[in-house]
Design a protein around this motif. Structure first.
Motif, PDB file in Angstrom:
ATOM      1  N   ASP A  31     -63.746  12.654  -7.853  1.00 41.28           N
ATOM      2  CA  ASP A  31     -64.868  12.290  -6.982  1.00 41.28           C
ATOM      3  C   ASP A  31     -66.122  13.125  -7.174  1.00 41.28           C
ATOM      4  O   ASP A  31     -67.177  12.777  -6.659  1.00 41.28           O
ATOM      5  N   GLY A  32     -66.013  14.251  -7.849  1.00 47.02           N
ATOM      6  CA  GLY A  32     -67.162  15.135  -8.013  1.00 47.02           C
ATOM      7  C   GLY A  32     -67.103  16.294  -7.031  1.00 47.02           C
ATOM      8  O   GLY A  32     -66.172  16.434  -6.241  1.00 47.02           O
ATOM      9  N   SER A  33     -68.125  17.137  -7.079  1.00 46.69           N
ATOM     10  CA  SER A  33     -68.165  18.349  -6.255  1.00 46.69           C
ATOM     11  C   SER A  33     -68.434  18.010  -4.788  1.00 46.69           C
ATOM     12  O   SER A  33     -69.394  17.306  -4.472  1.00 46.69           O
ATOM     13  N   SER A  75     -59.479  15.826  -6.354  1.00 47.33           N
ATOM     14  CA  SER A  75     -60.694  15.222  -5.802  1.00 47.33           C
ATOM     15  C   SER A  75     -61.932  15.663  -6.569  1.00 47.33           C
ATOM     16  O   SER A  75     -62.841  14.859  -6.806  1.00 47.33           O
ATOM     17  N   LEU A  76     -61.967  16.921  -6.964  1.00 44.21           N
ATOM     18  CA  LEU A  76     -63.100  17.421  -7.748  1.00 44.21           C
ATOM     19  C   LEU A  76     -63.218  16.653  -9.052  1.00 44.21           C
ATOM     20  O   LEU A  76     -64.312  16.245  -9.452  1.00 44.21           O
TER      21      LEU A  76
END
Length: 192
Positions: A158-160, A154-155
């Motif tokens: 999708d980003g932090s 997900s990191l």
């Protein structure tokens, strides 16, 4: 349960189960592992043919560390699962996730919480029931490591998600590795 002298060779207590089985032959030793109430946790009690007993240590210190790892790992999953099941809106908002009144999302969150709660109880039981410790360690290792992996995916995709969930990923990875390390410990051999 006290191990019986095996001078007759007719009875043997199986390691870790406390169950008796019939064995043929004179001079059989009996053993019972990990279920002692006499302060010899993590050792095997061996009854000698002359009626005496001795204790053979198993992986010194490992039993206590393993119990702590399983207890902490199980308790964390129980708390997260319980919060997700019984207070899903509050628990998600603590991590900056707004759920709103979406009944389907609440249902999915509670269902996942129930699964986590059951897995947490399974891991926690292993801290107190030695014969289930290995199964509990597998559940803990797989559960935590898969969750940490999903957070890494997900990191990347999708980003932090924010510092709270990044910290959760680090804790999940650490607990997953700790549970996996318990699986590397040799299984106690049955003494017959």
């Amino acid at each position: 349960m006290t191990a019986r002298p095996a001078g007759t060779g007719q009875e043997t207590a199986q390691a870790g189960t406390g169950q008796e089985a019939t064995q043929a032959g004179a001079g059989q030793e009996t053993a019972q592992a990990d279920a002692h109430s006499d302060g010899h946790q993590g050792s095997v009690r061996v009854a000698e043919p002359d009626g005496g007993e001795q204790y053979a240590a198993q992986a010194p210190g490992k039993a206590g560390v393993g119990r702590i790892v399983l207890a902490v790992s199980g308790l964390v999953i129980v708390l997260i699962g319980g919060a997700s099941m019984f207070a899903p809106v509050w628990f998600r908002e603590v991590n900056g996730i707004r759920m709103g009144p979406d009944v389907a999302l609440l249902s999915e969150t509670r269902a996942a919480g129930a699964l986590l709660l059951a897995a947490g109880v399974t891991v926690l039981i292993g801290a107190f029931v030695p014969r289930l410790a290995r199964t509990s360690a597998v559940v803990g290792a797989v559960g935590y490591l898969v969750t940490a992996l999903a957070r890494l995916v997900s990191l990347a995709a999708d980003g932090s998600p924010g510092s709270g969930l990044l910290f959760a990923a680090v804790v999940e990875l650490a607990l997953g590795l700790a549970c996996a390390a318990l699986l590397r410990a040799p299984r106690p051999a049955a003494v017959t």
